[in-house]
Design an enzyme around this catalytic site. Structure first.
Site, mmCIF file in Angstrom:
data_model
loop_
_atom_site.group_PDB
_atom_site.id
_atom_site.type_symbol
_atom_site.label_atom_id
_atom_site.label_comp_id
_atom_site.label_asym_id
_atom_site.label_seq_id
_atom_site.Cartn_x
_atom_site.Cartn_y
_atom_site.Cartn_z
ATOM 1 N N GLU A 1 -24.445 92.251 31.175
ATOM 2 C CA GLU A 1 -23.767 91.285 32.063
ATOM 3 C C GLU A 1 -22.842 90.325 31.324
ATOM 4 O OE1 GLU A 1 -26.868 89.380 34.306
ATOM 5 O OE2 GLU A 1 -27.570 91.258 35.179
ATOM 6 N N ASN B 1 -24.534 97.348 29.814
ATOM 7 C CA ASN B 1 -25.201 97.412 31.120
ATOM 8 C C ASN B 1 -24.708 96.282 32.022
ATOM 9 O OD1 ASN B 1 -27.425 98.589 32.715
ATOM 10 N ND2 ASN B 1 -28.469 96.629 32.416
ATOM 11 N N HIS C 1 -27.968 97.112 41.766
ATOM 12 C CA HIS C 1 -28.716 96.240 42.684
ATOM 13 C C HIS C 1 -27.823 96.071 43.906
ATOM 14 C CE1 HIS C 1 -31.815 95.197 39.808
ATOM 15 N NE2 HIS C 1 -30.896 94.890 38.914
ATOM 16 N N GLU D 1 -31.083 100.172 37.160
ATOM 17 C CA GLU D 1 -31.963 99.184 37.810
ATOM 18 C C GLU D 1 -31.874 99.277 39.329
ATOM 19 O OE1 GLU D 1 -31.233 95.222 36.309
ATOM 20 O OE2 GLU D 1 -30.823 95.932 34.287
ATOM 21 N N ASP E 1 -32.035 99.117 43.070
ATOM 22 C CA ASP E 1 -32.863 98.744 44.211
ATOM 23 C C ASP E 1 -31.938 98.388 45.355
ATOM 24 O OD1 ASP E 1 -32.142 96.151 43.400
ATOM 25 O OD2 ASP E 1 -34.173 95.578 42.814
HETATM 26 C C1 XIL Z 1 -35.074 90.194 36.245
HETATM 27 C C2 XIL Z 1 -36.585 90.326 36.417
HETATM 28 O O1 XIL Z 1 -36.862 91.366 37.300
HETATM 29 C C3 XIL Z 1 -37.120 89.022 36.942
HETATM 30 O O2 XIL Z 1 -38.538 89.064 37.037
HETATM 31 C C4 XIL Z 1 -36.709 87.883 36.016
HETATM 32 O O3 XIL Z 1 -37.106 86.693 36.563
HETATM 33 C C5 XIL Z 1 -35.192 87.856 35.862
HETATM 34 O O4 XIL Z 1 -34.770 89.123 35.394
HETATM 35 N N1 XIL Z 1 -30.507 92.353 35.946
HETATM 36 C C6 XIL Z 1 -31.196 92.656 34.799
HETATM 37 C C7 XIL Z 1 -32.657 92.482 34.746
HETATM 38 O O5 XIL Z 1 -30.589 93.186 33.860
HETATM 39 O O6 XIL Z 1 -33.118 92.178 33.452
HETATM 40 C C8 XIL Z 1 -33.108 91.423 35.718
HETATM 41 O O7 XIL Z 1 -34.541 91.376 35.702
HETATM 42 C C9 XIL Z 1 -32.578 91.728 37.089
HETATM 43 C C10 XIL Z 1 -31.075 91.717 37.089
#
Ligand code: XIL
Length: 367
Positions: free
Chosen positions: A171, A218, A254, A284, A286
């Site tokens: 990010e 990422n 996401h 990741e 969802d």
């Molecule tokens: C998130 C976790 O799931 C949470 O529990 C934590 O509070 C914050 O981080 N992008 C990412 C992940 O790359 O590492 C993040 O994970 C979600 C968004």
């Protein structure tokens, strides 16, 4: 067998056949009565393995999750790759200036090894999960650069030979595709240099510490052709051209159940990165649903369609080698921390497959 198809798969996928394993796991798959799968049920990972695809999820290593036998067992049944949700972030591995802590990371690797899973390392450099001690150096670019170098070298060295990949930088770009210059402490390192030079350094340091691990950039919001993915594309193209060791792009994915993400755009985007010789991981995924619609069949069908779209795009992209969701089941998911979203994963709160699971299952079993 027919009943499974009708109850679970046909609505979403039009499936007419199901493999023997699905039949054997009928009670769990339909989710009507029993709570655990028969030992012989092999989950999505068996189908994925036949296509040389890694399928996985983020493992939440908290006492309540790891003490939940259904969680650990189901995780290992469904997935052949695991990414830690927390334990390989900066705050976990380097909590104090003079302390590195690899205990939880080592436990994760032991769990993965015992269950024949590969491990994605997530994540070295991010604006979040930074322990307080780092901020004492926030106004000193040279000290920040030094501590970051020490950190990357130590962590990557500790896990040398044990990981599939590292998300080296997470990010770092804004939605216009520009390097963030004020988010988190790391961009400060580039005072007097080009914004983003710290990204380049990080890949070089990681490669020096483990020349065999795959190194990824990422990010989220870059799944389609848009300004952000254009920025990432320009960045990594330049890194490749300059011989910086970068091997892949992670698309976090996401997304929301009703988000308009054109399939053609996702595929074209994946392809342009793959054409640079980079691996693609969906890292990741969802798909959030508003809390009020968590069990609404229409919302669940739309969620399934989002999962289908991304799995299909991955299967269609040469170089897309891994597909991971950010969790296993809705029982344990970061999405519930958000005020208005829930139920974002493939299995529900009782580990029962949702239409999204069926959509992925069907795609994987279709030759
Ligand atoms: C998130 C976790 O799931 C949470 O529990 C934590 O509070 C914050 O981080 N992008 C990412 C992940 O790359 O590492 C993040 O994970 C979600 C968004």
């Amino acid at each position: 067998m027919e009943r499974i198809c009708l109850a679970l798969l046909v609505a979403v996928t039009g499936c007419t056949t199901a493999p023997t394993e699905l039949h054997q796991a009928e009670t769990t798959i339909t989710g009507l009565s029993v709570t655990s799968a028969p030992a012989e049920w092999t989950g999505l990972r068996a189908l994925a393995a036949k296509r040389s695809l890694l399928i996985g999820g983020a493992l939440r290593q908290y006492p309540d999750t790891m003490a939940d036998p259904e969680y650990t067992r189901t995780f290992a049944r469904e997935f052949n790759v695991v990414v830690p949700e927390h334990v390989l972030k900066f705050a976990a591995t380097h909590p104090q200036e003079k302390v590195f802590d690899f205990k939880d990371g080592d436990a994760l690797i032991a769990y993965a090894k015992a269950n024949g899973m590969k491990v994605r390392g997530h994540t070295l450099i991010w604006h979040d999960a930074i322990p307080p001690w780092v901020f004492a150096y926030k106004d000193s670019p040279a000290a920040l650069a030094q501590l970051l170098h020490t950190y990357v070298s130590n962590v990557v060295d500790h896990f040398r030979g044990k990981l599939l990949s590292w998300d080296v930088v997470n990010e770092a770009l804004d939605e216009d595709g520009k390097i963030f210059v004020t988010r988190g402490p790391w961009p400060k390192i580039d005072s007097g240099r080009k914004p983003g030079d710290y990204v380049r350094d990080a890949f070089v340091w990681a490669h020096e510490a483990d020349p065999d691990v795959q190194l990824f950039y990422n990010d989220y919001g870059a799944e389609t052709l848009n300004k952000k993915s254009d920025g990432i594309y320009a960045l990594v193209k330049k890194l490749k051209a300059d011989g910086v060791p970068i091997h892949g792009i992670g698309f976090q994915t996401h997304i929301a159940f009703d988000q308009d993400l054109a399939e053609a755009s996702v595929r074209a985007n994946f392809k342009r990165f793959a054409d640079l010789g980079l691996k693609i991981h969906i890292t990741e995924m969802d798909v959030g649903i508003p809390k009020a619609r968590a069990t609404d069949p229409q919302a669940l069908a739309m969620q399934a369609e989002q999962y289908r779209k991304f799995m299909a795009a991955c299967l269609a992209t040469k170089g897309c080698e891994a597909f991971l969701t950010w969790g296993l089941a809705d029982k344990f998911s970061w999405i519930d921390d958000s005020p208005d979203k829930t139920a974002a994963l493939l299995l529900d709160r009782h580990y029962r497959p949702k239409p999204a699971y069926a959509a992925i299952f069907h795609l994987l079993e279709t030759p």
